[in-house]
Enzyme design. Structure first.
Site, PDB file in Angstrom:
ATOM      1  CB  CYS A 190      46.120  35.246  38.113  1.00 13.86           C
ATOM      2  SG  CYS A 190      47.628  35.846  37.366  1.00 13.86           S
ATOM      3  NE  ARG A 192      41.179  36.732  41.174  1.00  9.02           N
ATOM      4  CZ  ARG A 192      41.161  37.127  42.445  1.00  9.02           C
ATOM      5  NH1 ARG A 192      40.037  37.568  42.959  1.00  9.02           N
ATOM      6  NH2 ARG A 192      42.236  37.078  43.182  1.00  9.02           N
ATOM      7  CD1 TRP A 233      46.796  42.515  35.473  1.00  8.50           C
ATOM      8  CD2 TRP A 233      48.524  42.035  36.815  1.00  8.50           C
ATOM      9  NE1 TRP A 233      47.430  43.690  35.786  1.00  8.50           N
ATOM     10  CE2 TRP A 233      48.491  43.438  36.601  1.00  8.50           C
ATOM     11  CE3 TRP A 233      49.534  41.517  37.631  1.00  8.50           C
ATOM     12  CZ2 TRP A 233      49.417  44.304  37.176  1.00  8.50           C
ATOM     13  CZ3 TRP A 233      50.457  42.383  38.200  1.00  8.50           C
ATOM     14  CH2 TRP A 233      50.388  43.765  37.966  1.00  8.50           C
ATOM     15  CG  ASN A 239      46.489  34.793  41.937  1.00 12.14           C
ATOM     16  OD1 ASN A 239      47.221  35.704  41.553  1.00 12.14           O
ATOM     17  ND2 ASN A 239      45.514  34.972  42.806  1.00 12.14           N
ATOM     18  N   GLY A 240      50.016  34.478  41.686  1.00 11.39           N
ATOM     19  CA  GLY A 240      50.993  34.921  42.681  1.00 11.39           C
ATOM     20  C   GLY A 240      52.398  34.894  42.122  1.00 11.39           C
ATOM     21  CD  GLU A 254      37.816  56.979  43.483  1.00 15.69           C
ATOM     22  OE1 GLU A 254      38.927  56.835  44.012  1.00 15.69           O
ATOM     23  OE2 GLU A 254      37.245  56.073  42.843  1.00 15.69           O
ATOM     24  CE  LYS A 290      37.104  54.320  39.881  1.00 12.67           C
ATOM     25  NZ  LYS A 290      37.884  54.387  40.979  1.00 12.67           N
ATOM     26  CD  GLU A 296      40.784  53.047  37.979  1.00 11.64           C
ATOM     27  OE1 GLU A 296      41.421  52.013  38.122  1.00 11.64           O
ATOM     28  OE2 GLU A 296      40.031  53.507  38.847  1.00 11.64           O
ATOM     29  CG  HIS A 344      51.662  76.891  46.960  1.00 12.43           C
ATOM     30  ND1 HIS A 344      52.280  77.964  47.531  1.00 12.43           N
ATOM     31  CD2 HIS A 344      50.478  76.759  47.606  1.00 12.43           C
ATOM     32  CE1 HIS A 344      51.527  78.463  48.495  1.00 12.43           C
ATOM     33  NE2 HIS A 344      50.418  77.744  48.560  1.00 12.43           N
ATOM     34  CE  LYS A 388      36.513  45.093  41.924  1.00 15.48           C
ATOM     35  NZ  LYS A 388      36.732  46.525  41.753  1.00 15.48           N
TER      36      LYS A 388
HETATM   37  C1  F6R Z   1      40.659  51.932  41.482  1.00 15.38           C
HETATM   38  C2  F6R Z   1      40.780  50.679  42.208  1.00 15.38           C
HETATM   39  C3  F6R Z   1      42.018  50.440  42.996  1.00 15.38           C
HETATM   40  C4  F6R Z   1      41.686  49.723  44.322  1.00 15.38           C
HETATM   41  C5  F6R Z   1      42.984  49.328  45.040  1.00 15.38           C
HETATM   42  C6  F6R Z   1      42.713  48.727  46.398  1.00 15.38           C
HETATM   43  O1  F6R Z   1      39.459  51.994  40.780  1.00 15.38           O
HETATM   44  O2  F6R Z   1      39.928  49.840  42.145  1.00 15.38           O
HETATM   45  O3  F6R Z   1      42.719  51.618  43.227  1.00 15.38           O
HETATM   46  O4  F6R Z   1      40.930  50.579  45.111  1.00 15.38           O
HETATM   47  O5  F6R Z   1      43.681  48.410  44.251  1.00 15.38           O
HETATM   48  O6  F6R Z   1      41.927  47.600  46.296  1.00 15.38           O
HETATM   49  P1  F6R Z   1      41.186  46.999  47.560  1.00 15.38           P
HETATM   50  O7  F6R Z   1      40.149  47.992  47.993  1.00 15.38           O
HETATM   51  O8  F6R Z   1      40.575  45.731  47.067  1.00 15.38           O
HETATM   52  O9  F6R Z   1      42.215  46.796  48.616  1.00 15.38           O
END
Ligand code: F6R
Length: 610
Positions: free
Chosen positions: A2, A27, A76, A102-103, A484, A488, A491, A507, A605
């Site tokens: 949010c 967000r 969100w 937000n929360g 990673e 990527k 998502e 395994h 995010k």
């Molecule tokens: C993936 C991504 C998330 C963040 C995770 C931690 O692309 O962005 O996996 O890495 O939510 O976020 P931070 O680094 O802000 O604690």
């Protein structure tokens, strides 16, 4: 999770609120809304879906341009499905107050029952609507809106950032925070409250970071910060933000993600600037001055930031000579870990607001450990609460999928490994000097090769876009990169992807291999190449298609596979080239499939809830 923006000034509020929401959309983006006061009535406009729906609705609604004070929210969903009714702002039954939030209000059920018994009616499924009616109820027994806000917030449990608009104070905004980000922008004849500086950066760079339990009141020409506890006025420092609005814009790129991938050479330069003295062959990290050498390191983080820690752990042991364990924050916080007092807990977070990482920091504190934060967002909760902070200086990362932040985290962790190695005298002779020279050359090499990688990737990404399932394999540090790569791809493109340490395939997971199951093998020509090569052979023998990310040296060994050459860098710095290759692969595959690259479904995010 949010985004919130509120404005009190002399200009029409709704365009400013909508512009702020545009910058905060990363967000949360399942619905949005705004509120303003006109002719003594609080009006709210809400729309489900992306912000554009709200923009369209606002443009046809009854002249919202007159109001000079307003607030907005991009959501969100936590309580209730993402629809118009559940979207914020929420109004009290009497129409006297509006709230964006937000929360999560954890005790909303009991508060709701109490209010229902008093005759309040609820239209949405949200916890926010409960709180706004509680404010209205508290107003009946308090002398003013501020005290009603204080009384209601004191009863709320959970994590929240809240902004309140009151019908009888059309030029005033009240806001408060607890375990969720909120800051104030101080302008000339206009003031702001928002979840993030980018929301008002176009108007002011002067910022007040609100602390837990602060209440702020803004009007066009004034601001006042008070303690939630007893409404005592508090002195707050105004910080000058160095980021400019350009760094939060697309700058000619189609997506923020592509821009941020391409910024990585600059991110590396910025991470090393002032920290590497090539002539003296030394690393300088003033942030660590006076800190005793830790006996052990515990890295705790989530998602991509966790992958940064995993990637660096071997370097911290090999170069820094300090044992290092890496943990997922959401697990660490609940598993009652045994930590030594001379252990250093490193918390990595781009946003500095991730709830699990903040909770992990608390656990570390309770165990009496020193905490070090690696953080991108200046003034974030993590940055302010850890014992020491190193800013990764990647600049604002707007795309929901993290890219350049990881590059900056890897760079800082590399510097930490070199620093502790240097302090312990573990990097003999000219070794440190040579490593620093190699490290400093990475940005230029990457910059030179990025245009070619961007062309190459178009071909490879079509193969990936056609896949239904993808394995990412790697060994050692490349296993962290494989994680990673899989994250990527999942998502962004919603293609099923998993990462395995290459040696683990035999395994069990190799049972899945057939001519349809694509494997992306990260196989630079390092000391582990022969081992990874054997694993690739085992997959090829079962007719599994392979895309090998490798170096010229590896080419002659790999026969039928599709090969993608890594730009020439010395090990372990190859990782700084492999990373953008993986990022570009997912970016292009997702773009080809027509996915919303900057705002993937179901994500946000900054993950400020558990
Ligand atoms: C993936 C991504 C998330 C963040 C995770 C931690 O692309 O962005 O996996 O890495 O939510 O976020 P931070 O680094 O802000 O604690």
């Amino acid at each position: 999770m949010c985004g919130i923006i509120a404005y009190a000034g002399h200009q029409p509020a709704t365009p400013i609120v909508l512009q702020g929401l545009r910058r905060l959309e990363y967000r949360g983006y399942d619905s949005a809304g705004l509120a303003f006061i006109q002719q003594g009535i609080i009006h709210s406009i809400k729309a489900s879906g992306k912000l554009d729906a709200l923009v369209d609705k606002t443009s046809v609604s009854s002249n919202p341009l007159l109001a000079t004070c307003g607030m907005g929210h991009t959501r969100w969903a936590t309580h209730g499905v993402p629809n118009e009714i559940n979207a914020h702002p929420h109004l009290s039954n009497d129409g006297a107050f509006a709230l964006v939030h937000n929360g999560i209000i954890e005790n909303y059920r009991e508060l709701k029952d109490e209010l229902i018994a008093k005759g309040y009616v609820f239209y949405s499924e949200t916890d926010t609507e409960v709180l706004i009616n509680l404010i209205a109820e508290c107003r009946k027994s308090t002398p003013d809106n501020l005290r009603a806000f204080q009384a209601a917030v004191k009863r709320a449990q959970g994590a929240f950032a809240l902004v309140l608009l009151c019908r009888d104070e059309p030029e005033t905004i009240y806001a408060t925070r607890k375990s969720a980000p909120l800051l104030a922008g101080i302008g000339a004849g206009e003031n702001f409250v928002a979840s993030d500086v980018t929301a008002f950066l176009a108007s002011t760079r002067r910022v007040i970071f609100l602390d837990e339990g602060d209440i702020i009141r803004i009007t066009p020409n004034s601001y006042q910060v008070l303690s939630l506890e007893d409404l005592r006025p508090l002195e707050k420092k105004i910080h000058q933000i160095e980021w400019d609005i350009q760094s939060a814009q697309k700058g000619g790129f189609k997506h923020f993600m592509l821009k941020e991938i391409c910024e990585q050479p600059q991110v590396l330069r910025s991470a090393l600037a002032g920290r590497v003295d090539l002539e003296a062959g030394r690393v300088r990290l003033p942030e660590l001055e006076g800190l005793a050498r830790p006996s052990r390191l515990r890295i705790v983080a989530c998602g991509t930031s966790y992958n940064a820690g995993l990637w660096a752990s071997s370097l911290l042991e090999e170069w820094g000579r300090i044992p290092c364990v890496v943990e997922i924050a959401s697990e660490f916080r609940y598993r009652k870990p045994i930590l030594g007092r001379d252990e250093l807990v490193i918390l990595i977070s781009q946003s500095g607001e991730t709830a699990d990482t903040l909770a992990a920091m608390q656990v570390a504190r309770e165990c009496g450990c020193a905490t070090l934060g690696l953080c991108n967002v200046i003034g974030s909760s993590l940055a302010r609460e850890v014992d020491r902070v190193i800013y990764t200086q990647a600049g604002p990362e707007i795309s929901v999928a993290s890219t350049k932040a990881l590059c900056s985290q890897m760079a800082l962790l590399t510097l930490l490994a070199l620093y502790w190695g240097q302090e312990a005298g573990a990097l003999e002779g000219d070794r440190l000097k040579k490593l620093l020279a190699d490290f400093s050359a990475v940005a230029d090499t990457l910059e030179k090769h990025l245009p070619k990688l961007r062309v190459d990737v178009e071909l490879f990404s079509l193969r990936v876009a056609a896949a239904r399932n993808v394995f990412f394999l790697g060994r050692g540090r490349n296993y962290a990169l494989a994680l990673e790569g899989a994250l990527k791809l999942k998502e962004l493109s919603y293609i099923h992807a998993e990462a395995y340490a290459a040696g683990e395939m035999k395994h069990g997971p190799i049972a899945l291999i057939d001519p349809e199951f694509l494997t992306i093998a990260i196989a630079p020509h390092d000391e582990l190449f022969p081992k990874t090569f054997s694993n690739i052979e085992e997959i090829a023998a079962r007719s599994g298609p392979i895309l090998a990310i490798t170096e010229n040296g590896g080419d002659k060994h790999l026969r039928g596979e599709i090969k993608w050459d890594i730009p020439p860098l010395a090990d372990p710095f190859t990782s700084f080239a492999i990373l953008p290759m993986l990022q570009l692969l997912s970016y292009e595959a997702a773009s080809y499939l027509g996915k919303d690259v900057d705002q993937p479904r179901n994500l946000a995010k900054s993950v400020t809830v558990e």
